[in-house]
Motif scaffolding. Structure first.
Motif: not given
Length: 235
Positions: A123-138
């Motif tokens: 539901r989000q553009p690429l940049k926030p989607a990647l940042f959310d994945a990075l933070m949750n993955g970390l």
């Protein structure tokens, strides 16, 4: 994505809505694999890579995927990246790949990944989607490494043993040994995983409660304290 949005995503992924300690997702690999730091770190890197790839793909295809097939499409995307990560680990870190075993392909069923892909990235553009994945993955990976470190240190009396399986021969002499004959063996077994995970959840809740108590209470203005009388009409 504004700075406040990025800060909110980072805090939620790493702490306040951590997939492992708050949402309690992905408990199967969390409890089964984290017998050492290298196991936790290896699975954490694999999970992070899958989460980044799947989130980026879901964001890019968010306008093309019909609502009726969203979940099957996202599962296929996750499975594709799991296969890529699995092949890469088999080629680069084969011994660690054998140690992790069935828990690498089981990343496909990790609800922590599917939840973020479906609820946020799609539901989000690429940049926030990647940042959310990075933070949750970390956040998920840090919990894996922390549990693995505690279980290895107290259960086997070592720390960073076998890091050469992931980082090569240069990390072969990283192993630290506790003085004594060894540790508490039950911490390396499945009951020890439940115990350490429960203690980490309790510690996080205690820290959150302490932070809440230290925050100053909101001041009440006379307008807030003014009583309002509400009357109703009975018909």
């Amino acid at each position: 994505m504004t700075r406040s949005d990025a800060r909110d995503i980072a805090i939620k992924g790493l702490w306040s809505n951590n997939p492992a300690l708050v949402q309690l997702l992905g408990l199967c690999p969390l409890l089964a694999v984290t017998g050492s730091v290298v196991n936790g770190l290896g699975l954490g890197i694999a999970t992070l890579g899958v989460m980044l790839g799947a989130s980026a793909s879901a964001s890019a295809l968010r306008h093309q995927v019909r609502p009726e097939v969203r979940l099957p499409a996202f599962v296929l995307i996750i499975a594709a990246f799991v296969t890529c990560v699995e092949l890469a680990m088999a080629a680069l870190t084969y011994e660690l790949y054998q140690v992790l075993g069935i828990f690498l392909p089981l990343i496909v069923t990790n609800c922590a990944i599917l939840a973020r892909v479906e609820a946020f990235a799609s539901r989000q553009p690429l940049k926030p989607a990647l940042f959310d994945a990075l933070m949750n993955g970390l956040g998920f990976s840090l919990v894996l490494v922390l549990i693995g470190g505690i279980r290895e240190l107290l259960g086997q009396g070592t720390l960073f043993a076998g890091m050469d399986l992931l980082l090569g021969d240069a990390a072969g002499d990283w192993t630290l040994h506790l003085p004594g004959d060894g540790g508490m063996l039950f911490l390396v077994l499945p009951p020890g995983a439940f115990l350490v995970t429960g203690l980490l959840i309790a510690a996080k809740n205690a820290i959150d409660d302490a932070v809440k108590r230290r925050r100053p209470a909101p001041t009440r203005t006379p307008r807030d304290e003014r009583r309002v009388r509400v009357t109703g009409v009975v018909r």
